[in-house]
Design a protein around this motif. Sequence first.
Motif, short mmCIF file in Angstrom:
data_model
loop_
_atom_site.label_atom_id
_atom_site.label_comp_id
_atom_site.label_asym_id
_atom_site.label_seq_id
_atom_site.Cartn_x
_atom_site.Cartn_y
_atom_site.Cartn_z
N GLN A 113 0.92 -1.17 0.01
CA GLN A 113 -0.06 0.05 -0.05
C GLN A 113 0.63 1.28 0.12
O GLN A 113 0.68 2.23 -0.88
N THR A 114 1.88 1.26 0.97
CA THR A 114 2.62 2.48 1.05
C THR A 114 3.49 2.63 -0.11
O THR A 114 3.89 3.82 -0.75
N ASN A 115 4.11 1.66 -0.74
CA ASN A 115 4.70 1.72 -1.91
C ASN A 115 4.08 2.22 -3.15
O ASN A 115 4.36 3.06 -3.92
N THR A 119 4.52 5.68 -5.07
CA THR A 119 5.06 5.72 -6.35
C THR A 119 3.75 6.81 -7.04
O THR A 119 4.32 7.49 -7.86
N ALA A 120 2.46 6.52 -6.61
CA ALA A 120 1.34 7.16 -7.41
C ALA A 120 1.74 8.79 -7.11
O ALA A 120 1.57 9.73 -8.03
#
Length: 136
Positions: A113-115, A119-120
Amino acid sequence: MAVVPILSDEEAGAEALAIFDDIRARRQTDYVNHFWRALAADPALLKATWERLQQVMAPGALDPLVKEMIYIAVSVTNGCSYCIHSHTAAAQAKGMTPAQHGELMAVIAMASQTNALATALQVPVDERFLAEEGAG
């Protein structure tokens, strides 16, 4: 369904059988799993993969259970159902408890989720997190 044959001992050549025998001896089992039997279609790849796995997964700075748990995390990330199942079984054999497995899955989910968020959002890396040149 596999895209290569899952070779039985009778179908495998002498080179593959030698690796199968080493797998049995090192793992103290009569069972050679489908992954190795699939690789037996290419005996050189089977040998190279088995030898490299022995080096990477051997005890070292990381203990064998930690290595299996890392393997599970990467397998989940890569979506490899076979590896998730086989390395979960290996981790359990090395002592992974249900509580450890649950925490591992929670960490994998949180990191995913945090990746995705980082990234987004294209969050720049903090200066202090960047490795210094020559450090290591």
